[in-house]
Design a protein around this motif. Sequence first.
Motif, PDB file in Angstrom:
ATOM      1  N   LEU A   1     -62.221   4.569 -30.246  1.00 52.45           N
ATOM      2  CA  LEU A   1     -63.216   3.503 -30.444  1.00 52.45           C
ATOM      3  C   LEU A   1     -64.311   3.471 -29.385  1.00 52.45           C
ATOM      4  CD1 LEU A   1     -61.649   0.055 -31.385  1.00 52.45           C
ATOM      5  CD2 LEU A   1     -63.582   1.189 -32.436  1.00 52.45           C
TER       6      LEU A   1
ATOM      7  N   HIS B   1     -67.601   4.555 -36.493  1.00 55.48           N
ATOM      8  CA  HIS B   1     -67.125   3.399 -35.730  1.00 55.48           C
ATOM      9  C   HIS B   1     -66.574   2.288 -36.611  1.00 55.48           C
ATOM     10  CE1 HIS B   1     -67.673  -0.561 -33.748  1.00 55.48           C
ATOM     11  NE2 HIS B   1     -66.967   0.052 -32.824  1.00 55.48           N
TER      12      HIS B   1
ATOM     13  N   TYR C   1     -69.934   9.478 -22.117  1.00 59.74           N
ATOM     14  CA  TYR C   1     -69.280   9.392 -23.432  1.00 59.74           C
ATOM     15  C   TYR C   1     -68.931  10.784 -23.953  1.00 59.74           C
ATOM     16  CZ  TYR C   1     -70.752   4.531 -23.493  1.00 59.74           C
ATOM     17  OH  TYR C   1     -70.923   3.212 -23.190  1.00 59.74           O
TER      18      TYR C   1
ATOM     19  N   GLY D   1     -58.278  -0.132 -21.119  1.00 59.79           N
ATOM     20  CA  GLY D   1     -57.670  -1.429 -20.843  1.00 59.79           C
ATOM     21  C   GLY D   1     -57.105  -1.604 -19.446  1.00 59.79           C
TER      22      GLY D   1
ATOM     23  N   ARG E   1     -70.165  -3.083 -30.722  1.00 60.23           N
ATOM     24  CA  ARG E   1     -69.387  -2.282 -29.770  1.00 60.23           C
ATOM     25  C   ARG E   1     -68.840  -3.149 -28.640  1.00 60.23           C
ATOM     26  NH1 ARG E   1     -70.070   3.213 -31.344  1.00 60.23           N
ATOM     27  NH2 ARG E   1     -68.072   3.372 -30.309  1.00 60.23           N
TER      28      ARG E   1
ATOM     29  N   ARG F   1     -76.993   4.155 -23.816  1.00 59.65           N
ATOM     30  CA  ARG F   1     -77.082   4.460 -25.241  1.00 59.65           C
ATOM     31  C   ARG F   1     -78.153   5.535 -25.407  1.00 59.65           C
ATOM     32  NH1 ARG F   1     -73.074   1.787 -25.204  1.00 59.65           N
ATOM     33  NH2 ARG F   1     -72.601  -0.069 -26.430  1.00 59.65           N
TER      34      ARG F   1
ATOM     35  N   CYS G   1     -66.347  -5.264 -26.428  1.00 63.73           N
ATOM     36  CA  CYS G   1     -64.951  -4.958 -26.096  1.00 63.73           C
ATOM     37  C   CYS G   1     -63.998  -5.588 -27.113  1.00 63.73           C
ATOM     38  CB  CYS G   1     -64.644  -5.509 -24.711  1.00 63.73           C
ATOM     39  SG  CYS G   1     -62.956  -5.177 -24.195  1.00 63.73           S
TER      40      CYS G   1
ATOM     41  N   THR H   1     -60.067  -1.467 -16.083  1.00 66.15           N
ATOM     42  CA  THR H   1     -61.020  -2.581 -16.164  1.00 66.15           C
ATOM     43  C   THR H   1     -60.347  -3.906 -15.773  1.00 66.15           C
ATOM     44  OG1 THR H   1     -60.445  -2.598 -18.495  1.00 66.15           O
ATOM     45  CG2 THR H   1     -62.593  -1.677 -17.929  1.00 66.15           C
TER      46      THR H   1
ATOM     47  N   LYS I   1     -73.876   5.593 -29.140  1.00 68.30           N
ATOM     48  CA  LYS I   1     -73.179   6.086 -27.946  1.00 68.30           C
ATOM     49  C   LYS I   1     -73.562   7.536 -27.715  1.00 68.30           C
ATOM     50  CE  LYS I   1     -70.085   2.643 -27.175  1.00 68.30           C
ATOM     51  NZ  LYS I   1     -68.865   2.280 -26.488  1.00 68.30           N
TER      52      LYS I   1
ATOM     53  N   ARG J   1     -62.980   0.588 -36.148  1.00 68.37           N
ATOM     54  CA  ARG J   1     -62.853  -0.789 -35.662  1.00 68.37           C
ATOM     55  C   ARG J   1     -62.060  -1.629 -36.663  1.00 68.37           C
ATOM     56  NH1 ARG J   1     -65.325  -3.790 -30.857  1.00 68.37           N
ATOM     57  NH2 ARG J   1     -64.699  -5.860 -31.376  1.00 68.37           N
TER      58      ARG J   1
HETATM   59  C1  HEM Z   1     -61.585  -7.199 -17.820  1.00 62.49           C
HETATM   60  C2  HEM Z   1     -61.259  -6.205 -18.618  1.00 62.49           C
HETATM   61  C3  HEM Z   1     -62.220  -5.476 -19.505  1.00 62.49           C
HETATM   62  C4  HEM Z   1     -63.568  -5.317 -19.389  1.00 62.49           C
HETATM   63  C5  HEM Z   1     -64.491  -5.852 -18.295  1.00 62.49           C
HETATM   64  C6  HEM Z   1     -63.996  -4.531 -20.525  1.00 62.49           C
HETATM   65  C7  HEM Z   1     -65.329  -4.190 -20.779  1.00 62.49           C
HETATM   66  C8  HEM Z   1     -65.737  -3.475 -21.886  1.00 62.49           C
HETATM   67  C9  HEM Z   1     -67.116  -3.137 -22.162  1.00 62.49           C
HETATM   68  C10 HEM Z   1     -68.310  -3.496 -21.283  1.00 62.49           C
HETATM   69  C11 HEM Z   1     -67.128  -2.457 -23.331  1.00 62.49           C
HETATM   70  C12 HEM Z   1     -68.353  -1.848 -24.022  1.00 62.49           C
HETATM   71  C13 HEM Z   1     -68.375  -0.385 -23.644  1.00 62.49           C
HETATM   72  C14 HEM Z   1     -69.568   0.374 -24.154  1.00 62.49           C
HETATM   73  O1  HEM Z   1     -70.511  -0.189 -24.666  1.00 62.49           O
HETATM   74  O2  HEM Z   1     -69.520   1.588 -24.008  1.00 62.49           O
HETATM   75  C15 HEM Z   1     -65.776  -2.341 -23.794  1.00 62.49           C
HETATM   76  C16 HEM Z   1     -65.392  -1.717 -24.958  1.00 62.49           C
HETATM   77  C17 HEM Z   1     -64.079  -1.528 -25.330  1.00 62.49           C
HETATM   78  N1  HEM Z   1     -62.953  -2.018 -24.689  1.00 62.49           N
HETATM   79 FE1  HEM Z   1     -62.939  -3.194 -23.053  1.00 62.49          FE
HETATM   80  N2  HEM Z   1     -62.906  -4.213 -21.287  1.00 62.49           N
HETATM   81  C18 HEM Z   1     -61.795  -4.779 -20.711  1.00 62.49           C
HETATM   82  C19 HEM Z   1     -60.498  -4.712 -21.178  1.00 62.49           C
HETATM   83  C20 HEM Z   1     -60.093  -4.029 -22.300  1.00 62.49           C
HETATM   84  C21 HEM Z   1     -58.734  -3.977 -22.804  1.00 62.49           C
HETATM   85  C22 HEM Z   1     -57.542  -4.724 -22.178  1.00 62.49           C
HETATM   86  C23 HEM Z   1     -58.740  -3.139 -23.889  1.00 62.49           C
HETATM   87  C24 HEM Z   1     -57.597  -2.718 -24.794  1.00 62.49           C
HETATM   88  C25 HEM Z   1     -56.323  -2.878 -24.558  1.00 62.49           C
HETATM   89  C26 HEM Z   1     -60.107  -2.697 -24.090  1.00 62.49           C
HETATM   90  C27 HEM Z   1     -60.534  -1.852 -25.092  1.00 62.49           C
HETATM   91  C28 HEM Z   1     -61.848  -1.584 -25.371  1.00 62.49           C
HETATM   92  C29 HEM Z   1     -62.270  -0.779 -26.512  1.00 62.49           C
HETATM   93  C30 HEM Z   1     -61.352  -0.098 -27.514  1.00 62.49           C
HETATM   94  C31 HEM Z   1     -63.678  -0.758 -26.494  1.00 62.49           C
HETATM   95  C32 HEM Z   1     -64.602  -0.098 -27.503  1.00 62.49           C
HETATM   96  C33 HEM Z   1     -64.935  -1.115 -28.591  1.00 62.49           C
HETATM   97  C34 HEM Z   1     -65.855  -0.582 -29.674  1.00 62.49           C
HETATM   98  O3  HEM Z   1     -66.740   0.229 -29.390  1.00 62.49           O
HETATM   99  O4  HEM Z   1     -65.665  -1.023 -30.819  1.00 62.49           O
HETATM  100  N3  HEM Z   1     -60.887  -3.262 -23.111  1.00 62.49           N
HETATM  101  N4  HEM Z   1     -64.930  -2.988 -22.886  1.00 62.49           N
END
Ligand code: HEM
Length: 505
Positions: free
Chosen positions: A102, A110, A91, A304, A437, A372, A439, A307, A86, A114
């Motif tokens: 996260l 990370h 970022y 959360g 990484r 990235r 979601c 999105t 990242k 996680r």
């Molecule tokens: C339709 C809804 C959602 C979409 C389309 C979405 C999409 C994504 C995407 C594309 C990433 C990767 C980001 C990256 O590479 O920089 C991501 C990561 C993440 N999302 Fe979501 N997200 C959604 C809902 C949520 C919800 C509801 C939560 C928590 C309550 C959440 C928490 C996270 C977290 C913490 C990461 C980082 C994970 C990691 O790097 O280990 N997301 N999300």
Amino acid sequence: MGIRGAAGVRAARGPAPHSWTVSTAPGGVPLLGHALPLWRRPLDFLASLPAHGDLVAIRLGPQRVWLACDPALVQQILMDPRTYDKGGPLYDTMRMVLGNGLVTCTQDVHRRQRRLAQPCFRPSRIADYAQVMSAEIDAAVGKWRPGQTLDVTDAMMDLSARVTTGVLMSTSLDPGLAAEVRACLSTVMRGVLLRAVVPLGPLYRLPTPGNRRFDRALARLHHIIDGIIAERRGSTARHGDLLDTLLGATDDAPGPDGRAVPEGLAQDCPHATAAPTPQEAPHDQEPLTDQEAHDQLMTFLVAGIETTALALAWTLHLLAAHPEEERRLHAEVDSVLAGRPPAPDDLPRLGHARRVVTEALRMYPPGWALTRVTTTETTLAGHRLAPGSTVLYSAYVLHQDPVAFPDPQRFDPDRWLPERAGGVPGGAMLPFAAGNRKCIGDHFAMTEAVLVLAAIAARWRLRPPSPRTVRPVPAAVLSPGPLPMVCASRRGPDGPAPAVPSEAP
Ligand code: HEM
């Protein structure tokens, strides 16, 4: 040439790695490079690039950003997070403002983050959260009135904020405080994007009204979250919400190397069971500090709410534009719910609702472009990338590939019927990204989205007051912009009563 042409080029080249093509995007101008088309019409510009190669350089002033156009290259990037870490302006700004949670943290910390957050997103926990979600959704959708005009985008933001804060912190937020958190978050999210896109550095410290509003909202948000964490640490009461799980998170599921493997990682990422780096290992058994819990809570709120809200806004827009698909959804919802609000137990029988949301995520993925930065010299599509190179991939572009998704502009929820979904090539559909990484909230989001959609479809038909063209607005997340719609009741005089209950399909 558009995306249609791009796939033709790719199909003709075939999948063999030696046939990768690497090029520079056409139309760059001296000094600015491709900054103008990228700024003015980013979606069209990015979508035009697969026609020019599998890996395409975009020039932004003196810098180059590499767009990975082929799903196999995107997979290579996402499955090698130590090489492709990242980084980049979005970022870096998010990390500065929101902390090292996260979403923003680099690979060295990370794995520990996680592992400690994963228990909050176990399927059994999501099932508990679904009860809270259902109650919040029913209360909000029940307040709409026949004939009322709603801005659906705003309404979904409000609803998603209620659901997420409710699940995250339940009783710690009274309605007044929850409303304040929502207002602060909206100011902070707009400010983060501005600071990432227009990096004016010290100018953001000047006491202008906009900067002061941003600083106040951020300080207030930090203060509220600190207060909630302090209150929880000082009490033995259990609330059963995500914060309880986060503060009590333990590592209890050992992986093949004797270390816990977070759910969702093992299947996705070859690095999930990799040996820990020296920086990771000594901390692994320690619980979250207050600062870490704080950063994680901020991260969940920011990642959360918007999105999920925008995924729902797009879904409702698509349904209003496709009455036949709406009728099919109504038929399913009437059959499963028979007029009552949806409950978590209904989810397995709301298959069409889930496919409708999935198709909206394909057409308008909120996380439409992600970057990235390479940590070391590496090779992508046979091309040498120096350390510090920025690579970009766009789920929006990938999801429009006519080879993976025939007739990609068509809203076709049946693509996701099991017999057809199996034909979608690996790595072609990435609304939630992939690899370690990916979601963490994907099940959370889908549960929420299907419950919201079913609750709305059971009671309301939403239509724009007059025909208008909706164009995606690509900011940090892909938004439809304001979506005014009139609520027509599906119960009572201005709408059909729900169908007589029958066995769900
Ligand atoms: C339709 C809804 C959602 C979409 C389309 C979405 C999409 C994504 C995407 C594309 C990433 C990767 C980001 C990256 O590479 O920089 C991501 C990561 C993440 N999302 Fe979501 N997200 C959604 C809902 C949520 C919800 C509801 C939560 C928590 C309550 C959440 C928490 C996270 C977290 C913490 C990461 C980082 C994970 C990691 O790097 O280990 N997301 N999300």
